[in-house]
Design a protein around this motif. Sequence first.
Motif, PDB file in Angstrom:
ATOM      1  N   ALA A  13      40.411  39.144  67.568  1.00  0.00           N
ATOM      2  CA  ALA A  13      40.753  37.719  67.436  1.00  0.00           C
ATOM      3  C   ALA A  13      42.100  37.387  68.079  1.00  0.00           C
ATOM      4  CB  ALA A  13      40.760  37.324  65.957  1.00  0.00           C
ATOM      5  N   HIS A  14      42.841  38.396  68.516  1.00  0.00           N
ATOM      6  CA  HIS A  14      44.172  38.129  69.070  1.00  0.00           C
ATOM      7  C   HIS A  14      44.363  38.599  70.508  1.00  0.00           C
ATOM      8  CE1 HIS A  14      45.023  37.424  64.793  1.00  0.00           C
ATOM      9  NE2 HIS A  14      45.905  36.578  65.267  1.00  0.00           N
ATOM     10  N   LEU A 119      50.265  35.097  56.090  1.00  0.00           N
ATOM     11  CA  LEU A 119      48.916  34.593  55.832  1.00  0.00           C
ATOM     12  C   LEU A 119      47.872  35.572  56.358  1.00  0.00           C
ATOM     13  CD1 LEU A 119      49.342  30.834  56.884  1.00  0.00           C
ATOM     14  CD2 LEU A 119      49.281  31.753  54.550  1.00  0.00           C
ATOM     15  N   GLY A 121      44.746  37.093  58.344  1.00  0.00           N
ATOM     16  CA  GLY A 121      44.207  36.824  59.672  1.00  0.00           C
ATOM     17  C   GLY A 121      45.250  36.622  60.752  1.00  0.00           C
ATOM     18  N   THR A 122      46.531  36.724  60.394  1.00  0.00           N
ATOM     19  CA  THR A 122      47.579  36.539  61.397  1.00  0.00           C
ATOM     20  C   THR A 122      48.035  37.885  61.940  1.00  0.00           C
ATOM     21  OG1 THR A 122      49.253  36.577  59.651  1.00  0.00           O
ATOM     22  CG2 THR A 122      48.488  34.416  60.357  1.00  0.00           C
ATOM     23  N   PRO A 250      48.942  26.669  53.980  1.00  0.00           N
ATOM     24  CA  PRO A 250      48.197  25.430  54.246  1.00  0.00           C
ATOM     25  C   PRO A 250      47.870  24.710  52.941  1.00  0.00           C
ATOM     26  CG  PRO A 250      46.878  27.409  54.750  1.00  0.00           C
ATOM     27  CD  PRO A 250      48.254  27.865  54.456  1.00  0.00           C
ATOM     28  N   LEU A 254      43.006  21.787  54.412  1.00  0.00           N
ATOM     29  CA  LEU A 254      43.335  22.863  55.344  1.00  0.00           C
ATOM     30  C   LEU A 254      43.299  24.217  54.636  1.00  0.00           C
ATOM     31  CD1 LEU A 254      43.868  22.550  58.317  1.00  0.00           C
ATOM     32  CD2 LEU A 254      46.311  22.427  57.852  1.00  0.00           C
ATOM     33  N   GLN A 257      39.719  25.167  54.220  1.00  0.00           N
ATOM     34  CA  GLN A 257      39.216  25.580  55.537  1.00  0.00           C
ATOM     35  C   GLN A 257      39.707  26.996  55.873  1.00  0.00           C
ATOM     36  OE1 GLN A 257      40.417  22.764  58.575  1.00  0.00           O
ATOM     37  NE2 GLN A 257      39.579  24.032  60.221  1.00  0.00           N
ATOM     38  N   ALA A 258      40.964  27.250  55.543  1.00  0.00           N
ATOM     39  CA  ALA A 258      41.557  28.566  55.796  1.00  0.00           C
ATOM     40  C   ALA A 258      40.846  29.641  54.976  1.00  0.00           C
ATOM     41  CB  ALA A 258      43.046  28.534  55.487  1.00  0.00           C
ATOM     42  N   TYR A 261      37.699  30.709  56.503  1.00  0.00           N
ATOM     43  CA  TYR A 261      37.938  31.614  57.634  1.00  0.00           C
ATOM     44  C   TYR A 261      38.334  33.005  57.125  1.00  0.00           C
ATOM     45  CZ  TYR A 261      39.939  33.679  61.820  1.00  0.00           C
ATOM     46  OH  TYR A 261      40.214  34.522  62.859  1.00  0.00           O
TER      47      TYR A 261
END
Lengths: 467, 207
Positions: A13-14, A119, A121-122, A250, A254, A257-258, A261
């Motif tokens: 993803a990155h 967070l 996924g970062t 968030p 948001l 939504q986060a 994900y």
Amino acid sequence: MKPRTLYEKLWDAHVVADLGAGEALLYIDRHIVHEVSSPQSFVAMRAKGRALRRPETHLAVADHAIPTRQRGTIDDPLAASQIAELEANVREFAVPYAEVNGPEQGIVHVIGPETGFTLPGTTIVCGDSHTTTHGAFGALAFGIGASEQSTVMAAQSLRQTRAKTMKVELVGTRHPLVFAKDIALALIAKIGANGAVGHAVEYVGPAISAMSMAERMTLCNMTIEAGSRIGLVAPDEATYAFIKGRRLAPKGDLFAQACKYWDTLRSDPDATYDKVVTLDLAEIVPQVSWGTSPNQTLPISASLPDPAEITDHSERRETEKALAYMGLEPGAPLLGTPVSHVFIGSCTNGRIEDLRAAAAIALGRKVAPGVKAIVVPGSMATRKVAEFEGLDRILTEAGFEWRFAGCSMCVAMNDDRLSPGDRCASTSNRNFEGRQGPGGRTHLMSPAMAAAAAIAGHIADAREYVA
Amino acid sequence: MTSFTTVTGPAAAMPEENIDTDIIFPARFLLLTAREGLGAHAFHDRRYHADGSEVAGYVLNTEPFRAPPVIVTGANFGSGSSREQAVWALHGLGVRAVIAPALGEIFHNNCLRNGIVPIILPPEQVADMLASAAAGISFTVNLEAQTVTVGNAAPVPFDIQPERRLALLNGWDETDLVLARFADDIATFEAGQRKIQPWLYPEDIEA
């Protein structure tokens, strides 16, 4: 699509550009900055006339050099000038900054999660090897050098080599006084200080699901001591509950939504790992390091190794060297080794859960005569919560010093250092030669074990101190 | 970064595992914010007694190893703290290549950014090289050819990622390189990520 592990999903993803030969240019979402590793990064930016690509994705704080005895003054002129340099840099480059005397100051790896900067996924980097900590949130987080920091500042991306994967499976039920720290030390003792080099480690199993975020952070934090730059736990409801409402998290729709994900950030059921290690928690008792590398760790009930009984030449030499530095007798019991200092704190064990565990042992007891024991909350926010809960009173009444937030005696570059020959029961992460001060001797353990050592005046078994 | 050319000279043997970056560059010197002149503090607590006098017999206090272009050592050299000062200090001391069976990963990357060649070889080969280094036999590290030559022995090949090798040979600045080659890719990535994970763009939300 081929089933993927969490690490592989985060990596994929990155990827900004595939560079071949296992390398890629990875996008970096977040960068934490502290006073010690960043000055030269800003110098490089200035020399090239560069600006930060996305200033809002950085967060700066002073933690390593800052004194923890008091706030408002810094006695060491070098520390004062280093922190002044950080403050000048964050002004010049418009970096968000947790002020030295403000409510969010603390250790990088404690305030990242506390502010909601960390967070799932970062990708998160910091000029600090214990950046592994943030992997507890399902973030791809790793330590980098000052030159790499400068690249991240300018280009928001970094060339990286894709790691292999290692699954660490925790099975069985643990004793209530066996903590994440004990599990981490037992793992490192089992696989070695370079046992996970080149691998991204993912912790799985029912024990992980049941673990607090604080304990997950301790596990991921210590992963670097097994040689891996990356420790991971898949995010779950506990992760979301921790994050919700934090300043930088968030909000509202948001956030929902986060979470949706973040739900995708799990290893696929049939994903394969390059290595699998299983630990039965029922077999783990409180652990204490005896040597100068974190893998030189034993269960509290064990006796020290005897080089005469070691056949491998290199291991015998390493053991002799460590025993000599530590001033310990071959074959002697670990239990009962006298300590002069106790340090409870650090990015490994400076969170509220850690302070509670220490206070539970200290309640109604006294620190042994001649022992200097300090408790250093990992952040000012942690300190505030601890004071609200009355932990500071329990600890100071027992004879512990109650400090302001910082790295303190984990790193020997502020006012808190051991002198040659001092022996410290420490909740930090490294028992390296001189780590807590030249000639200082470090025994790594959990906060409960360190508190028990403070009370006993020697290395003790926390299980015998349950009220 | 200074470009790397072939180096030849004595190799300091450090037959020990887990020589961490706290040993290479003790934390108390991290208060210095310069990156030049740090060689004086390299291995400080191994090289000097508390009173500042030299520890007799320590390899870096012994001729001809006082400013060795090469270090040969045990597994996990450079483990621990990410401090790039460890690499700057080695460079300041004159070290241009480190040979070991395994290296700390962050240290490994820091070497590549500072003109020091990290060389990973099998333990048996490193053990032989440790003995040769201690005997004072000269080492040659040839990055162009990707070989280490010990005395008159046959050159030993080593691996290095091709782009990293080129960057070292030419002394390229990695940030310049990334900005020159990938600026468009970075912008494209951001545009895509903004759609999928808008919460990662506080600059949009606050506006």
